[in-house]
Design an enzyme around this catalytic site. Structure first.
Site, mmCIF file in Angstrom:
data_model
loop_
_atom_site.group_PDB
_atom_site.id
_atom_site.type_symbol
_atom_site.label_atom_id
_atom_site.label_comp_id
_atom_site.label_asym_id
_atom_site.label_seq_id
_atom_site.Cartn_x
_atom_site.Cartn_y
_atom_site.Cartn_z
ATOM 1 N N ASP A 6 0.861 -1.191 0.000
ATOM 2 C CA ASP A 6 0.000 0.000 0.000
ATOM 3 C C ASP A 6 0.893 1.235 0.000
ATOM 4 O O ASP A 6 1.472 1.590 1.027
ATOM 5 C CB ASP A 6 -0.879 0.027 1.257
ATOM 6 N N ARG A 50 4.354 2.492 2.728
ATOM 7 C CA ARG A 50 5.210 1.415 3.233
ATOM 8 C C ARG A 50 6.688 1.712 2.957
ATOM 9 O O ARG A 50 7.543 1.354 3.753
ATOM 10 C CB ARG A 50 4.825 0.073 2.601
ATOM 11 N N ARG A 103 -7.054 10.077 2.444
ATOM 12 C CA ARG A 103 -6.682 9.026 1.489
ATOM 13 C C ARG A 103 -7.429 9.206 0.166
ATOM 14 O O ARG A 103 -7.043 8.620 -0.847
ATOM 15 C CB ARG A 103 -6.980 7.651 2.075
ATOM 16 N N LYS A 141 -9.482 1.243 -5.267
ATOM 17 C CA LYS A 141 -10.226 0.741 -4.106
ATOM 18 C C LYS A 141 -11.069 1.873 -3.512
ATOM 19 O O LYS A 141 -10.744 3.048 -3.706
ATOM 20 C CB LYS A 141 -9.271 0.150 -3.061
ATOM 21 N N HIS A 142 -12.207 1.533 -2.853
ATOM 22 C CA HIS A 142 -12.744 0.224 -2.491
ATOM 23 C C HIS A 142 -14.117 0.133 -3.135
ATOM 24 O O HIS A 142 -15.047 0.810 -2.690
ATOM 25 C CB HIS A 142 -12.863 0.079 -0.986
ATOM 26 N N HIS A 148 -12.599 -1.887 8.416
ATOM 27 C CA HIS A 148 -11.432 -2.603 8.941
ATOM 28 C C HIS A 148 -11.747 -3.177 10.323
ATOM 29 O O HIS A 148 -11.233 -4.228 10.698
ATOM 30 C CB HIS A 148 -10.229 -1.667 9.069
ATOM 31 N N ASP A 154 -10.137 -7.139 -0.039
ATOM 32 C CA ASP A 154 -9.338 -6.602 1.052
ATOM 33 C C ASP A 154 -9.093 -7.779 2.011
ATOM 34 O O ASP A 154 -9.594 -8.891 1.798
ATOM 35 C CB ASP A 154 -10.086 -5.466 1.743
#
Length: 532
Positions: free
Chosen positions: A106, A114, A174, A204-205, A217, A290
């Site tokens: 990600d 990351r 995001r 996404k999503h 999540h 996911d």
């Protein structure tokens, strides 16, 4: 953007038609064993954080035969280490399964990254606020080149969720913004940048998770958005993205009873995957779940049932990010479902063919040059230029919210960020009164602010905000002080539920030179600042 899109699509077609041809490793599905085909349907997380593979991962690749691996911060210690780890993963998979991997991460920008970069990748919202698709393309291309150079061939971005106007969404910064048409343009440009770098973009999503405060999540979330609004706001950004190939799309764990009356999350909804996505939108790319261990996906007795249900509904790949037992159990469950024809051979072959076709196009390199240093951050001149450009566009727009400073006005900086304070004062080229934040809003701290106001009732406090905690602190200020505060919001949108500030500048990313550029623009805008 239309000309840019047409040109880039032409370039991508030429690259993928006349680039390196598929190697023998990319056998068609019917030439693979059933065990290997089932393995291709999994994208799994691993615990490794070294240069070579652990016994855990070797066993996973040998027994489950995954089609993809996803890496997180836990797997990345340095640039050289992750580059060597990715090469080890590819070589081991090819040697034991005859097929290379999709290696994903990600790398959205903002708070979801990351691989560290210098400067930090701006948030998608900061990029979207520029309203310039070329910036989104250039940023994704620069980021994609870094990822490709480290051995990644898939990025779980862009986020095509559209957030509400008030920013009240778990997605926050995001997202590229609250206008679905803008999100569509910026997201498409970002995806094209990734593809140009030969990294698979993953939107996404689907069919849109930006309108909800609840986070799938953590828990089950059910959409209460009206059908017409959902199709416009949620689905629209995915429509143009769907014309790209190769591409991937990640399903939402939110339930949409407006589309599927069973109220199954999109991850398990045949109406959404096969109906809306494949049939209505004619999407031909890869469909990925996911993580099936997230709260929103826990509607079955266990992960075995969830894995089978999602594949039966139309998903191509299942993401399970941890737990060797659950990863292995889900694999065995799907294998059993295929053997007993609960999942048909033709369905499996179609999914695997799609996966192998994309792998053949991406052609992972098994003999790359690795970074010779152990640093954990990539310094990139192109990213530096783009970060400055994004900051300049957004700050130049937002600073217009600040009213003209008058002859007797005073400006006082309230901040605990030493870097920001130093940059701001230096760019003004003159001292300015500064007060360090007291998070407790103690009586002595508030009395100090009121003392400043009593000496000059035209005082304006400048308050940069970098986190939710400081936003809550700012909201707790008494009304008489809060009304004199100009907030520079470098955090997510929708932070303030009871603002009543003088104004809020929405920057939505802690740019490394925010203090310097703000000071320069204020100085240029108001020469009277020299008297403060």
């Amino acid at each position: 953007m239309t000309n840019l899109s047409s040109f880039l699509r032409g370039v991508l077609i030429l690259v993928f038609l006349f680039g390196p041809s598929a190697s023998p490793a990319f056998d068609r599905a019917h030439q693979m064993s059933l065990e290997n085909r089932i393995g291709q349907l999994f994208m799994l997380g691993i615990p490794d954080d070294g240069e070579s593979l652990s016994d855990y991962t070797k066993t996973l690749i040998t027994k489950v035969r995954p089609g993809g691996i996803i890496l997180f911060k836990r797997n990345i210690k340095s640039l050289r280490q992750v580059s060597l780890l990715n090469e080890s993963l590819q070589k081991y998979s090819v040697a034991h399964n005859g097929t290379p991997l999709l290696i994903a991460l990600d790398q959205e920008g903002g708070r979801v990254v990351r691989i560290k970069t210098t400067p930090a990748l701006p948030s998608p919202l900061a990029v979207g606020n520029t309203r310039d698709p070329q910036i989104a393309f250039q940023l994704a291309l620069a980021s994609g080149k870094i990822l490709r150079g480290l051995g990644f061939n898939m990025n779980l971005a862009p986020v095509l969720d559209t957030i509400p106007d008030d920013g009240q969404s778990f997605i926050g910064e995001r997202s590229f913004g609250s206008d679905p048409a803008l999100v569509s343009r910026m997201g498409l440009a970002s995806a094209q940048g990734m593809l140009t770098a030969r990294v698979l973009p993953t939107a996404k999503h689907f069919p849109g998770s930006g309108q909800f405060a609840g986070d799938p999540h953590q828990k089950r979330v059910v959409s209460n958005v009206e059908n017409k609004s959902l199709l416009h706001v949620g689905v629209q950004p995915f429509q143009e993205f769907g014309s790209l190939f190769p591409s991937a799309l990640m399903l939402s764990h939110v339930a949409y009873p407006q589309i599927d009356s069973s109220s199954l999350p999109a991850t398990f909804s045949q109406n959404i995957i096969e109906g809306l996505l494949r049939k209505n939108l004619d999407y031909q790319g890869l469909v990925l779940t996911d993580d099936l261990q997230m709260g929103g996906a826990k509607i079955f007795s266990g992960i075995d049932s969830a894995a089978t249900a999602s594949l039966s509904a139309g998903a191509d790949m299942l993401m399970i990010t941890w737990s060797a037992n659950k990863q292995s159990s889900a694999y065995q469950s799907v294998l059993k479902a295929a053997t007993s024809k609960i999942i048909t051979q033709s369905s499996i072959n179609n999914k695997v063919d799609r996966i192998l076709k994309i792998k053949g196009i991406l052609q992972p390199s098994l003999h790359r040059r690795h970074p010779s240093w152990a640093e954990d951050s990539v310094e990139d001149l192109e990213l530096q230029k783009l970060d400055e450009k994004i900051l300049d566009i957004n700050l130049s727009r937002e600073i217009k919210k600040i009213p003209e400073l008058r002859e007797n006005d005073a400006l006082v900086l309230i901040s605990s960020n030493a870097h920001f304070r130093w940059q701001f004062e230096r760019s003004l080229n003159r001292p300015i009164q500064q007060i360090e934040i007291s998070r407790k809003n103690s009586r002595s701290f508030l009395n100090g602010l009121r003392s400043i106001i009593s000496k000059n009732n035209s005082t304006t406090f400048l308050l940069p905000i970098f986190s939710v905690g400081y936003a809550r602190w700012a909201e707790s200020l008494p009304d008489d002080i809060r009304s004199k505060v100009i907030v520079v919001n470098a955090g997510p949108p929708g932070l303030f539920k009871r603002p009543a500030f003088k104004t809020v500048l929405e920057i939505n990313h802690p740019h490394q030179n925010l203090g310097r550029r703000l000071g320069e623009l204020l100085s240029q805008r108001n020469s009277r600042l020299a008297k403060f």
